[in-house]
Design a protein around this motif. Structure first.
Motif, short mmCIF file in Angstrom:
data_model
loop_
_atom_site.label_atom_id
_atom_site.label_comp_id
_atom_site.label_asym_id
_atom_site.label_seq_id
_atom_site.Cartn_x
_atom_site.Cartn_y
_atom_site.Cartn_z
N ILE A 44 2.35 -6.88 -6.59
CA ILE A 44 1.80 -5.57 -6.67
C ILE A 44 1.29 -3.94 -5.81
O ILE A 44 1.55 -4.53 -4.55
CB ILE A 44 0.64 -6.38 -6.57
N GLY A 45 1.15 -3.29 -6.51
CA GLY A 45 0.65 -2.14 -5.67
C GLY A 45 -0.49 -2.28 -5.57
O GLY A 45 -1.67 -2.47 -6.17
N LEU A 46 -1.25 -1.93 -3.56
CA LEU A 46 -2.38 -1.57 -3.57
C LEU A 46 -2.63 -0.96 -3.20
O LEU A 46 -2.92 -0.61 -1.82
CB LEU A 46 -3.20 -2.89 -3.03
N HIS A 47 -2.92 0.37 -3.15
CA HIS A 47 -3.49 1.79 -2.76
C HIS A 47 -4.80 1.71 -2.50
O HIS A 47 -5.38 2.39 -3.06
CB HIS A 47 -2.74 2.61 -4.15
N PHE A 48 -4.75 1.98 -0.67
CA PHE A 48 -6.25 2.49 -0.77
C PHE A 48 -5.59 4.26 -0.41
O PHE A 48 -4.85 4.44 -0.57
CB PHE A 48 -6.08 1.51 0.80
N PHE A 49 -7.08 4.61 -0.44
CA PHE A 49 -6.96 6.27 -0.20
C PHE A 49 -8.34 6.00 0.92
O PHE A 49 -9.20 6.09 1.71
CB PHE A 49 -7.93 6.52 -1.29
N SER A 50 -7.37 6.75 2.31
CA SER A 50 -7.73 7.49 2.99
C SER A 50 -9.16 8.56 3.03
O SER A 50 -9.02 9.28 2.48
CB SER A 50 -6.69 8.39 4.49
N PRO A 51 -10.15 8.47 4.26
CA PRO A 51 -10.94 7.34 4.84
C PRO A 51 -11.29 6.18 4.49
O PRO A 51 -11.98 5.62 3.58
CB PRO A 51 -11.42 8.22 5.73
N ASN A 110 0.56 -1.17 0.10
CA ASN A 110 -0.01 -0.24 0.50
C ASN A 110 0.89 1.74 0.09
O ASN A 110 0.63 2.06 1.09
CB ASN A 110 -0.83 -0.04 1.20
N THR A 111 1.47 1.56 -1.24
CA THR A 111 2.18 2.68 -1.60
C THR A 111 1.30 3.38 -2.58
O THR A 111 0.84 3.19 -3.00
CB THR A 111 3.76 2.04 -1.82
N VAL A 161 -12.81 1.93 -2.84
CA VAL A 161 -11.56 2.30 -4.70
C VAL A 161 -9.94 2.24 -4.41
O VAL A 161 -9.67 2.53 -3.46
CB VAL A 161 -11.76 3.50 -5.45
N VAL A 162 -9.90 1.71 -4.73
CA VAL A 162 -8.29 1.06 -5.21
C VAL A 162 -7.17 0.93 -6.09
O VAL A 162 -8.02 0.77 -6.81
CB VAL A 162 -8.14 -0.84 -4.49
N GLU A 163 -6.41 1.71 -6.39
CA GLU A 163 -5.52 2.10 -7.29
C GLU A 163 -4.62 1.03 -7.43
O GLU A 163 -3.36 0.21 -6.01
CB GLU A 163 -4.53 3.15 -7.09
N ILE A 164 -4.84 -0.31 -8.60
CA ILE A 164 -4.09 -1.69 -8.36
C ILE A 164 -2.70 -1.37 -8.97
O ILE A 164 -2.75 -0.83 -10.15
CB ILE A 164 -4.93 -2.56 -9.18
N VAL A 165 -1.75 -1.29 -8.71
CA VAL A 165 0.02 -0.76 -9.73
C VAL A 165 0.57 -2.09 -10.06
O VAL A 165 0.61 -2.45 -9.17
CB VAL A 165 0.83 -0.14 -8.62
N VAL A 166 0.58 -2.03 -11.50
CA VAL A 166 1.51 -3.23 -12.06
C VAL A 166 2.86 -2.62 -12.18
O VAL A 166 3.39 -1.88 -13.56
CB VAL A 166 0.84 -3.28 -13.36
N GLY A 167 3.87 -3.56 -11.46
CA GLY A 167 5.53 -3.72 -11.72
C GLY A 167 5.86 -4.12 -12.86
O GLY A 167 4.93 -5.02 -13.50
#
Length: 709
Positions: free
Chosen positions: A443-450, A423-424, A456-462
């Motif tokens: 893989i990236g799993l970018h959650f948002f606060s709160p 979660n970066t 919604v989650v931004e999934i980031v493919v390396g």
């Protein structure tokens, strides 16, 4: 009659079962009108007709208008007006039949589907969570055009009807009964037609609609000046005058109280025509209906077998980690919540306790539900047993050295084939993955606060992320009920890059001499959820500074200049100076705002020291705040960070707060026109610098993308 099945029983009751061919739902498409007209002609010719039941052979009762057809309409013609009036005429003929008519609602009856129900004398719904009713047209920039505004106002009165017309909720059966939207709830769909027939036989004279009865008066009366004034104020506070549909709905609902019924129906049609081709309606239909449908239907999902995590671990029990653990437990996913000591881990679980207590207070959870949810979260200072979890989400501080150590040390907890999410918000996944024994499973799993509100989650493919890992990550995000937005790896990805430009432009307006309160006002008027200065305080100036320092160190380590955030010069100029004076944001006691003991806040008077220019007009500030984000989004598309226009628009609105009435940053550009936007962006770049510059290739990419829905 291929669209509707027609069956008369021995008692003289006709059941019309809607089953439109070649589609999964009944819709108000081109075949609907002739089907209704044929049905009415046949009913009119029946001898000894006792009543009519409208039912559905689909999972839904009726899904409303065909929005793709509406989206294709560029100019409203007289023929389209006449067709809408003709549909209304069938509803009017239906409710004037000399026998009772009942809607047997087995699934969702929304929009035109619920308008059909309103034209029936009685509405009976099955007690099933999917059997919702309502008119959500306002959320699509439209108004109910099949008589919904006029009939619901006549049924409930203005005051009670307005929340359902102006907010467009989809109402569950029991709530619909309490509100008067339906008349009866039965246990199952199988009970619907028997209940409808029983009512018809018991009420053979109940065929006159309230508004057609002699001496009818609207519930609540027609003295509605105060109600209209209050509704107008509420609409403006919610839409800032950026969405024409709510105002038009209020206008027609109020007018219908003092007009002949059929004249009010015609006025409603004119209002519908006026809204249908507006940029706001086109944007809402494109993004919130077709775009959301594309994501939820799996159209953007990677190919492969479905996957479901059976167990998980979250590393880091701070605000983000605790929120992720709660999101897991809400969907029945057992979670090992780890931090550096047990007290920290327990504090993370306490966040879930607080959210459960809040849900109980609102009537959305009971004590048993709370106990079950909390039982799925195991706080610990140690690792879960080796090979015991299908998914790990690392949610420690945004420090690359720390994240690399955590990834390496916690990897053994994964099952064979399990995936590791980090979660970066800005750090490159391709670099972090190198710390793992198998980078293809990172893989990236970018959650948002709160996290409990930002679904919604931004999934980031390396670069090394495998296709199976992406597919499983996508399924995991849907498993916990969040919307997946997939992007490719880069510094800051998509959302953080664009979000940073919003904050930076707010700082630049400050330097250019605009009063701080006017900066916040400009953002509000443009449609942003909060002003850039207030938002910066919430995310913390110090965190922003540490992220910049982290990327500078990463550049040095990799021997590269990523360019991440280099155009955000105003941010550095303003926030570094503020931090030096002890103003790091709300968490640190104050930043752009001073925070008072009574819960209020006021802008810090010291901000005046940053003004160098002579000021900026309100219109210019609104334009700069929005164009800056749209330009950065277009760059992300051009660079291949974004995969699709749909994900750009949904991610822009749901994760960043881009004004919803635009349909998202790329839809905003389309709404203005690509050439017009390009010309204006070039002008802004000439006036204000390269942060507004966009290459021709970016516009070419947008032209090639087309409508991905």
């Amino acid at each position: 009659m291929t669209e509707f099945h027609y069956h008369r029983d021995p008692d003289g009751i006709v059941t019309v079962t809607m089953d439109m061919t070649g589609q999964s739902a009944n819709t108000m498409n081109a075949r609907f009108l002739p089907a209704m007209q044929d049905t009415l002609a046949r009913l009119g010719a029946e001898k000894g007709l006792a009543g009519v039941v409208f039912a559905s052979a689909k999972k839904t009762f009726f899904a409303g208008g065909d929005l793709k057809d509406m989206l294709a309409v560029k100019t409203v013609t007289e023929a389209y007006f006449d067709r809408t009036q003709a549909i209304k005429a069938t509803f009017r003929a239906l409710e004037k039949l000399p026998v009772p008519v009942v809607a047997a609602i087995s699934g969702a009856a929304l929009g035109g589907g619920y308008e059909l129900c309103l034209a029936c004398n009685r509405r009976i719904v099955a007690d099933h969570p999917r059997a919702v009713v309502g008119m959500p047209e306002v959320t699509l920039g439209l108004l109910p055009g099949g008589g919904g505004v006029v009939r619901l106002t006549a049924l409930l009165g203005l005051e009670k009807a307005l929340p359902f017309l102006l907010d467009g909720p989809q109402v569950q059966p029991r709530d619909a009964l309490a509100a008067g939207l339906v008349d009866q709830v039965v246990a199952t769909a199988d009970d619907l037609i028997p209940a409808a027939k029983a009512w018809i036989l018991a009420n053979p004279e109940a065929h006159i609609q309230p508004w057609d009865a002699p001496g009818f008066s609207h519930p609540g009366g027609t003295q509605i000046r105060d109600q209209v004034a209050a509704a107008s104020e509420r609409i403006y506070q919610k839409t800032r005058g950026l969405m024409p549909a709510p105002e038009k709905i209020l206008e027609i609902a109020a007018a219908s109280l003092t007009m002949p019924f059929d004249a009010a129906l015609t006025l409603e049609t004119r209002g519908f025509m006026a809204l249908m081709t507006t940029p706001e309606a086109k944007a809402a239909i494109t993004t919130f209906f077709l775009g959301m449908q594309a994501v939820r239907s799996g159209k953007l999902r990677p190919e492969g077998d479905p996957w479901q995590a059976r167990s998980s671990a979250v590393i880091g029990a701070g605000m983000m980690g605790a929120g992720i653990a709660h999101a897991h437990a809400q969907r029945g996913l057992a979670t090992w919540l780890k931090d550096t000591d047990t007290a920290r881990a327990e504090a993370g679980k306490a966040h879930a306790v607080a959210l459960c207590d809040k849900a109980i207070a609102r009537g959305r959870m009971d004590a048993a539900g709370k106990a079950a949810l909390l039982g799925l979260i195991t706080p610990s200072a140690g690792d879960a047993p080796p090979g015991s979890v299908d998914l790990i989400v690392e949610a420690v501080f945004e420090d690359i050295d720390l994240k690399e150590r955590v990834i390496a040390s916690t990897w053994p907890m994964l099952t064979e084939g399990g995936i590791y999410g980090t979660n970066t918000s800005t750090l490159p996944i391709s670099v972090l993955a190198e710390a793992a024994p198998d980078p293809s499973r990172v893989i990236g799993l970018h959650f948002f606060s709160p996290i409990d509100r930002m679904k919604v989650v931004e999934i980031v493919v390396g670069k090394a992320t495998g296709p199976d890992t992406l597919r499983r990550a996508y399924d995991y995000v849907r498993q916990i009920g969040y919307l997946p937005i997939v992007v490719n790896d880069s510094r800051g990805f998509f959302t953080s890059r664009v979000f940073a430009t919003y904050l930076d432009e707010g700082c630049r307006l400050l330097i250019d001499g605009m009063a701080p309160d006017q900066i916040e006002r400009a953002a509000w008027l443009a449609g942003m959820p909060a002003g850039p200065l207030a938002v910066f305080d919430e995310v913390s100036l110090i965190l922003g500074q540490k992220v910049r320092q982290t990327h500078a160190a990463l550049d040095a380590r990799l021997g590269e200049a990523s360019g991440f955030g280099l155009e955000n010069t105003a941010t550095r100029q303003v926030t570094d100076a503020m931090i030096a004076t002890g103003r790091g944001g709300r968490h640190y006691g104050g930043g752009f705002y001073d925070y008072h003991g009574d819960g209020t806040k006021t802008l810090w008077p010291g901000l005046a020291r940053f003004a160098e220019g002579e000021g900026v007009t309100m219109e210019a500030a609104k334009e700069r705040l929005i164009y800056r984000q749209a330009v950065e989004t277009l760059r992300c598309l051009d660079e291949g960070v974004l995969r699709s226009e749909v994900e750009a628009n949904l991610g822009g609105i749901l994760a960043i707060g881009f004004p919803p009435h635009t349909g998202g940053p790329l839809q905003f550009i389309r709404g203005i026109g690509l050439d017009t936007f390009a010309t204006r962006a070039r002008d802004l770049a000439t006036r204000h610098g390269d942060r507004f510059a966009v290459t021709d290739s970016a516009f070419d990419r947008l032209r090639q993308t087309g409508d991905t829905t």
